[in-house]
Design a protein around this motif. Structure first.
Motif, PDB file in Angstrom:
ATOM      1  N   PRO A   1     -10.194  28.015 -10.155  1.00 33.55           N
ATOM      2  CA  PRO A   1     -10.016  29.453 -10.330  1.00 33.55           C
ATOM      3  C   PRO A   1      -9.342  29.822 -11.655  1.00 33.55           C
ATOM      4  CG  PRO A   1      -9.420  28.798  -8.102  1.00 33.55           C
ATOM      5  CD  PRO A   1      -9.602  27.533  -8.891  1.00 33.55           C
ATOM      6  N   ALA A   2      -8.490  28.935 -12.173  1.00 34.52           N
ATOM      7  CA  ALA A   2      -7.860  29.194 -13.469  1.00 34.52           C
ATOM      8  C   ALA A   2      -8.910  29.271 -14.561  1.00 34.52           C
ATOM      9  CB  ALA A   2      -6.839  28.105 -13.784  1.00 34.52           C
ATOM     10  N   LEU A   3      -9.839  28.321 -14.553  1.00 36.37           N
ATOM     11  CA  LEU A   3     -10.883  28.301 -15.569  1.00 36.37           C
ATOM     12  C   LEU A   3     -11.898  29.414 -15.345  1.00 36.37           C
ATOM     13  CD1 LEU A   3     -10.926  24.483 -15.514  1.00 36.37           C
ATOM     14  CD2 LEU A   3     -10.516  25.812 -17.587  1.00 36.37           C
ATOM     15  N   ALA A   4     -12.137  29.763 -14.082  1.00 33.96           N
ATOM     16  CA  ALA A   4     -13.023  30.889 -13.785  1.00 33.96           C
ATOM     17  C   ALA A   4     -12.454  32.180 -14.372  1.00 33.96           C
ATOM     18  CB  ALA A   4     -13.212  31.022 -12.275  1.00 33.96           C
ATOM     19  N   GLU A   5     -11.152  32.334 -14.277  1.00 30.10           N
ATOM     20  CA  GLU A   5     -10.531  33.541 -14.832  1.00 30.10           C
ATOM     21  C   GLU A   5     -10.651  33.582 -16.353  1.00 30.10           C
ATOM     22  OE1 GLU A   5      -7.435  35.604 -13.021  1.00 30.10           O
ATOM     23  OE2 GLU A   5      -6.152  35.640 -14.812  1.00 30.10           O
ATOM     24  N   LEU A   6     -10.528  32.436 -17.007  1.00 28.89           N
ATOM     25  CA  LEU A   6     -10.690  32.405 -18.453  1.00 28.89           C
ATOM     26  C   LEU A   6     -12.092  32.847 -18.863  1.00 28.89           C
ATOM     27  CD1 LEU A   6      -8.885  29.080 -19.472  1.00 28.89           C
ATOM     28  CD2 LEU A   6      -8.028  31.419 -19.645  1.00 28.89           C
ATOM     29  N   GLY A   7     -13.074  32.567 -18.024  1.00 27.00           N
ATOM     30  CA  GLY A   7     -14.436  32.962 -18.329  1.00 27.00           C
ATOM     31  C   GLY A   7     -14.722  34.422 -18.032  1.00 27.00           C
ATOM     32  N   TRP A   8     -14.065  34.977 -17.013  1.00 28.55           N
ATOM     33  CA  TRP A   8     -14.374  36.342 -16.573  1.00 28.55           C
ATOM     34  C   TRP A   8     -13.448  37.395 -17.160  1.00 28.55           C
ATOM     35  CZ3 TRP A   8     -18.186  38.476 -13.404  1.00 28.55           C
ATOM     36  CH2 TRP A   8     -17.980  39.811 -13.048  1.00 28.55           C
ATOM     37  N   SER A   9     -12.157  37.200 -17.072  1.00 30.97           N
ATOM     38  CA  SER A   9     -11.198  38.276 -17.325  1.00 30.97           C
ATOM     39  C   SER A   9     -10.962  38.520 -18.813  1.00 30.97           C
ATOM     40  CB  SER A   9      -9.869  37.953 -16.648  1.00 30.97           C
ATOM     41  OG  SER A   9     -10.044  37.755 -15.258  1.00 30.97           O
ATOM     42  N   PRO A  10     -10.722  39.780 -19.191  1.00 35.10           N
ATOM     43  CA  PRO A  10     -10.392  40.048 -20.598  1.00 35.10           C
ATOM     44  C   PRO A  10      -9.086  39.359 -20.981  1.00 35.10           C
ATOM     45  CG  PRO A  10     -10.009  41.991 -19.223  1.00 35.10           C
ATOM     46  CD  PRO A  10     -10.698  40.992 -18.363  1.00 35.10           C
ATOM     47  N   TYR A  11      -9.003  38.896 -22.205  1.00 31.30           N
ATOM     48  CA  TYR A  11      -7.813  38.154 -22.592  1.00 31.30           C
ATOM     49  C   TYR A  11      -6.564  39.027 -22.552  1.00 31.30           C
ATOM     50  CZ  TYR A  11      -5.170  34.332 -24.536  1.00 31.30           C
ATOM     51  OH  TYR A  11      -4.263  33.310 -24.691  1.00 31.30           O
ATOM     52  N   SER A  12      -6.731  40.331 -22.575  1.00 29.23           N
ATOM     53  CA  SER A  12      -5.574  41.235 -22.480  1.00 29.23           C
ATOM     54  C   SER A  12      -4.855  41.102 -21.148  1.00 29.23           C
ATOM     55  CB  SER A  12      -6.028  42.683 -22.677  1.00 29.23           C
ATOM     56  OG  SER A  12      -6.979  43.042 -21.682  1.00 29.23           O
ATOM     57  N   THR A  13      -5.543  40.580 -20.121  1.00 26.67           N
ATOM     58  CA  THR A  13      -4.900  40.391 -18.812  1.00 26.67           C
ATOM     59  C   THR A  13      -4.233  39.029 -18.685  1.00 26.67           C
ATOM     60  OG1 THR A  13      -6.883  39.439 -17.767  1.00 26.67           O
ATOM     61  CG2 THR A  13      -6.674  41.841 -17.741  1.00 26.67           C
ATOM     62  N   HIS A  14      -4.351  38.206 -19.738  1.00 29.99           N
ATOM     63  CA  HIS A  14      -3.894  36.816 -19.650  1.00 29.99           C
ATOM     64  C   HIS A  14      -2.367  36.754 -19.610  1.00 29.99           C
ATOM     65  CE1 HIS A  14      -4.649  32.473 -20.153  1.00 29.99           C
ATOM     66  NE2 HIS A  14      -3.493  32.471 -20.784  1.00 29.99           N
ATOM     67  N   ASN A  15      -1.856  36.238 -18.502  1.00 26.42           N
ATOM     68  CA  ASN A  15      -0.411  36.105 -18.338  1.00 26.42           C
ATOM     69  C   ASN A  15      -0.169  34.988 -17.322  1.00 26.42           C
ATOM     70  OD1 ASN A  15       2.208  36.656 -16.784  1.00 26.42           O
ATOM     71  ND2 ASN A  15       2.433  38.043 -18.535  1.00 26.42           N
ATOM     72  N   LEU A  16       0.422  33.892 -17.787  1.00 24.09           N
ATOM     73  CA  LEU A  16       0.572  32.721 -16.925  1.00 24.09           C
ATOM     74  C   LEU A  16       1.433  33.014 -15.706  1.00 24.09           C
ATOM     75  CD1 LEU A  16       0.124  29.719 -16.352  1.00 24.09           C
ATOM     76  CD2 LEU A  16       2.057  29.213 -17.869  1.00 24.09           C
ATOM     77  N   THR A  17       2.527  33.723 -15.898  1.00 19.15           N
ATOM     78  CA  THR A  17       3.427  34.015 -14.771  1.00 19.15           C
ATOM     79  C   THR A  17       2.713  34.843 -13.708  1.00 19.15           C
ATOM     80  OG1 THR A  17       5.356  33.923 -16.227  1.00 19.15           O
ATOM     81  CG2 THR A  17       5.627  35.052 -14.114  1.00 19.15           C
ATOM     82  N   ALA A  18       2.027  35.896 -14.142  1.00 16.86           N
ATOM     83  CA  ALA A  18       1.291  36.743 -13.192  1.00 16.86           C
ATOM     84  C   ALA A  18       0.170  35.964 -12.529  1.00 16.86           C
ATOM     85  CB  ALA A  18       0.746  37.972 -13.911  1.00 16.86           C
ATOM     86  N   PHE A  19      -0.485  35.101 -13.305  1.00 17.42           N
ATOM     87  CA  PHE A  19      -1.578  34.325 -12.730  1.00 17.42           C
ATOM     88  C   PHE A  19      -1.081  33.395 -11.628  1.00 17.42           C
ATOM     89  CE2 PHE A  19      -4.129  30.421 -12.588  1.00 17.42           C
ATOM     90  CZ  PHE A  19      -5.299  30.970 -12.092  1.00 17.42           C
ATOM     91  N   LYS A  20       0.043  32.756 -11.843  1.00 15.10           N
ATOM     92  CA  LYS A  20       0.570  31.851 -10.819  1.00 15.10           C
ATOM     93  C   LYS A  20       0.836  32.604  -9.518  1.00 15.10           C
ATOM     94  CE  LYS A  20       2.734  28.490 -13.937  1.00 15.10           C
ATOM     95  NZ  LYS A  20       4.030  27.971 -14.442  1.00 15.10           N
ATOM     96  N   THR A  21       1.289  33.854  -9.616  1.00 19.41           N
ATOM     97  CA  THR A  21       1.516  34.653  -8.416  1.00 19.41           C
ATOM     98  C   THR A  21       0.194  34.952  -7.716  1.00 19.41           C
ATOM     99  OG1 THR A  21       3.498  35.660  -9.385  1.00 19.41           O
ATOM    100  CG2 THR A  21       2.455  36.833  -7.548  1.00 19.41           C
ATOM    101  N   ARG A  22      -0.805  35.343  -8.492  1.00 22.01           N
ATOM    102  CA  ARG A  22      -2.112  35.629  -7.903  1.00 22.01           C
ATOM    103  C   ARG A  22      -2.745  34.368  -7.335  1.00 22.01           C
ATOM    104  NH1 ARG A  22      -5.576  36.917 -11.408  1.00 22.01           N
ATOM    105  NH2 ARG A  22      -4.337  36.810 -13.318  1.00 22.01           N
ATOM    106  N   LEU A  23      -2.551  33.258  -8.019  1.00 22.27           N
ATOM    107  CA  LEU A  23      -3.101  31.997  -7.530  1.00 22.27           C
ATOM    108  C   LEU A  23      -2.461  31.610  -6.200  1.00 22.27           C
ATOM    109  CD1 LEU A  23      -5.112  29.790  -8.397  1.00 22.27           C
ATOM    110  CD2 LEU A  23      -3.201  28.604  -9.475  1.00 22.27           C
ATOM    111  N   GLY A  24      -1.150  31.781  -6.090  1.00 24.68           N
ATOM    112  CA  GLY A  24      -0.464  31.481  -4.835  1.00 24.68           C
ATOM    113  C   GLY A  24      -1.017  32.293  -3.675  1.00 24.68           C
ATOM    114  N   ALA A  25      -1.411  33.529  -3.971  1.00 26.65           N
ATOM    115  CA  ALA A  25      -1.960  34.394  -2.922  1.00 26.65           C
ATOM    116  C   ALA A  25      -3.307  33.895  -2.404  1.00 26.65           C
ATOM    117  CB  ALA A  25      -2.109  35.820  -3.451  1.00 26.65           C
ATOM    118  N   GLN A  26      -3.955  32.996  -3.149  1.00 24.60           N
ATOM    119  CA  GLN A  26      -5.227  32.438  -2.700  1.00 24.60           C
ATOM    120  C   GLN A  26      -5.035  31.322  -1.667  1.00 24.60           C
ATOM    121  OE1 GLN A  26      -8.345  33.673  -4.017  1.00 24.60           O
ATOM    122  NE2 GLN A  26      -6.868  35.190  -4.739  1.00 24.60           N
ATOM    123  N   GLY A  27      -3.844  30.755  -1.608  1.00 24.23           N
ATOM    124  CA  GLY A  27      -3.589  29.625  -0.734  1.00 24.23           C
ATOM    125  C   GLY A  27      -3.978  29.839   0.717  1.00 24.23           C
TER     126      GLY A  27
END
Length: 531
Positions: free
Chosen positions: A483-509
């Motif tokens: 999902p991390a690499l999928a986001e790099l392909g889909w999302s605009p780079y303006s949304t790129h934020n590692l801290t926020a991504f880790k929170t969203r990734l945790g919600a996928q668990g």
């Protein structure tokens, strides 16, 4: 009333009071528990919640689809097929009536032109969830976002309690790159069609739209070729470590391509050459320069094999293999490998790749190869897949300057077979250890010197299978990095934020747990309890 009767009555009253209190307490909690837009992976381009608005999926809900569109009806049936087992609702699928229907509507009208062919608009009101797109691929992408906005239990295969609520929202979303891929190496270890279909379903949830199948290597040949039957029957009989081999019949392959297409995923087949060809050379002695077939190979070394470049039969062989595979593959790309050809001289390599590019083009396909192919004469439409571990490659930069598009798969960022840490039981570490931060925190459009965003076709996450034997192994190495690499392909780079991504990734668990995905619980991510 005395004795046991009183006790039963008091117990019943106590239970009723407790149940009522629990319901009162649970009601606001259920409202508050709608999944926030900030939990969606990949991150949407724009996503605005509507305060105080909740849509509830109920037993009377209908899934409406664009009238006259078979593709939209199929997507509606796909969505209903996911939702029915967990909700227990009938969820009929029907053409949308005139006006603004209640329920769930999947429409091919009204989307802004800015979302293009793959994007969508999603609106959630108290009475309806409406996905609008310009093309069916966009509807399918919007459905994946809707899935993630429903409770994780919606992915269950048995009836769950609900409630099935989605918070009010307005989402406008479209991909950064047109190519968002994942590669599965079925040559080192063979994975039967059911395992590939399972992976396809996982890829779809994260808006990945290309599946690259590595169909041949030193250890095995995995696709039946009618004009060269021993490739599969003999060359497909082995795997790394002496494990069982296997291969796809042409009917198997055709069915996989169709299944992937139903999930808006295009299959990219790869026949690796001129190196990584021991399985082919072992199958036919006449393909060897010396006329002697080598033994089949079950190790993991690379660079020792090569097709015979001066031999005329080599190109008859390639023409027939490519011709059959191209006829079975409706997608535009055919991958010719081209990496780690250490046993082929530089001159022979250029001669070989130049000729193979012409063969592929003659069969109506666009050539895709590992970035080593830039050392040969470029075809105008050729695509190079960068797999290096550095951030500069003069030859790739020069090719990009001359119009070659690049798919970004740097091994030390995108390879899903690299270990998470030294003690990871699976995988390798020649390209380094890759945890969530390393997989996510890079910019594909500005990663390789001299290769700007306009030259980048997209991102791909390869999973090599020297150590991968089961679907559980695939799950463990792909999640949470895929999902991390999928986001790099889909999302605009303006949304790129590692801290926020880790929170969203945790919600996928919790969703992965319900789906039966046994993922690696990276210590970099705060996973919800029980996930």
């Amino acid at each position: 009333m005395t004795g046991p009767g009183i006790r039963r009555t008091l117990s019943a009253l106590a239970l009723a009071v407790a149940t009522g209190a629990a319901a009162l307490l649970a009601a606001p909690a259920a409202q508050a528990a709608t999944i926030p837009l900030t939990s969606v992976v990949p991150a949407p381009v724009t996503a605005a919640p509507t305060a105080g608005v909740t849509y509830t999926l109920g037993s009377a809900t209908t899934v409406y689809t664009e009238p006259g569109s078979t593709a939209a009806a199929d997507i509606g049936a796909y969505l209903a097929g996911i939702l029915r087992p967990s909700t227990g609702y009938a969820l009929p699928v029907a053409p949308a009536p005139t006006g603004s229907p209640s329920g769930i509507a999947l429409l091919l009208t009204g989307a802004p032109a800015s979302v293009g062919a793959q994007g969508y608009q999603l609106d959630v009101t108290s009475t309806a969830v409406t996905v609008r797109a310009n093309q069916p691929a966009g509807l399918f992408a919007g459905v994946q976002t809707l899935r993630q906005l429903l409770p994780a239990a919606v992915e269950a295969t048995t009836v769950q309690a609900g409630p099935w609520q989605v918070g009010g929202a307005h989402v406008v979303d479209y991909p950064r790159f047109g190519y968002r891929g994942a590669m599965l190496d079925v040559a080192r270890h063979f994975f039967p069609p059911a395992a590939v279909r399972r992976y396809v379903d996982q890829l779809a949830l994260y808006k990945i739209n290309y599946l690259h199948l590595h169909l041949s290597d030193d250890q095995g040949w995995r696709i039946a070729i009618n004009s060269w039957p021993n490739l599969a029957v003999y060359g497909g009989g082995t795997a790394v470590g002496g494990d069982p081999g296997g291969y796809y019949t042409q009917a198997d392959y055709t069915a996989l391509v169709a299944y992937a297409a139903s999930r808006y995923i295009t299959v990219v087949p790869e026949i690796d050459m001129p190196g990584h060809t021991n399985a082919a050379l072992a199958s036919y002695a006449q393909l060897n320069c010396n006329g002697v077939a080598p033994a089949r190979y079950t190790g993991t070394n690379v660079g020792f094999s090569s097709l015979c470049v001066p031999l005329a039969l080599t190109y008859t062989f390639i023409d027939q293999v490519v011709g059959e595979l191209a006829a079975l593959t409706p997608g535009p790309y055919l991958h010719i490998g081209g990496d780690e050809a250490s046993s082929t001289s530089a001159t022979d390599y250029t001669t070989f790749i130049d000729r193979v590019q012409q063969i592929v083009a003659a069969h109506g396909k666009t050539v895709l190869g590992w970035h080593d192919v830039v050392h040969a004469t470029p075809q105008p439409s050729r695509i190079a897949q960068f797999w290096g571990t550095g951030t500069s490659d003069a030859a790739v930069a020069a090719a990009a300057a001359n119009g070659t598009k690049v798919i970004m798969s740097p091994a030390n960022r995108a390879y899903l077979d690299m270990k998470y840490k030294n003690s990871t039981r699976l995988g390798q570490k020649w390209a380094g250890l890759i945890d969530v931060d390393k997989a996510y925190d890079w910019n594909p459009g500005a990663y390789l010197s001299g290769v700007g965003e306009s030259s980048v076709l997209g991102v791909e996450a390869p999973l090599w299978t020297e150590t991968i034997r089961t679907t559980a192994d695939i799950d463990y190495m792909a999640f949470p990095r895929l999902p991390a690499l999928a986001e790099l392909g889909w999302s605009p780079y303006s949304t790129h934020n590692l801290t926020a991504f880790k929170t969203r990734l945790g919600a996928q668990g919790p969703r992965w747990r319900v789906m039966g995905i046994g993922y690696y619980q990276s210590t970099q991510v705060s996973w919800p309890a029980g996930s």
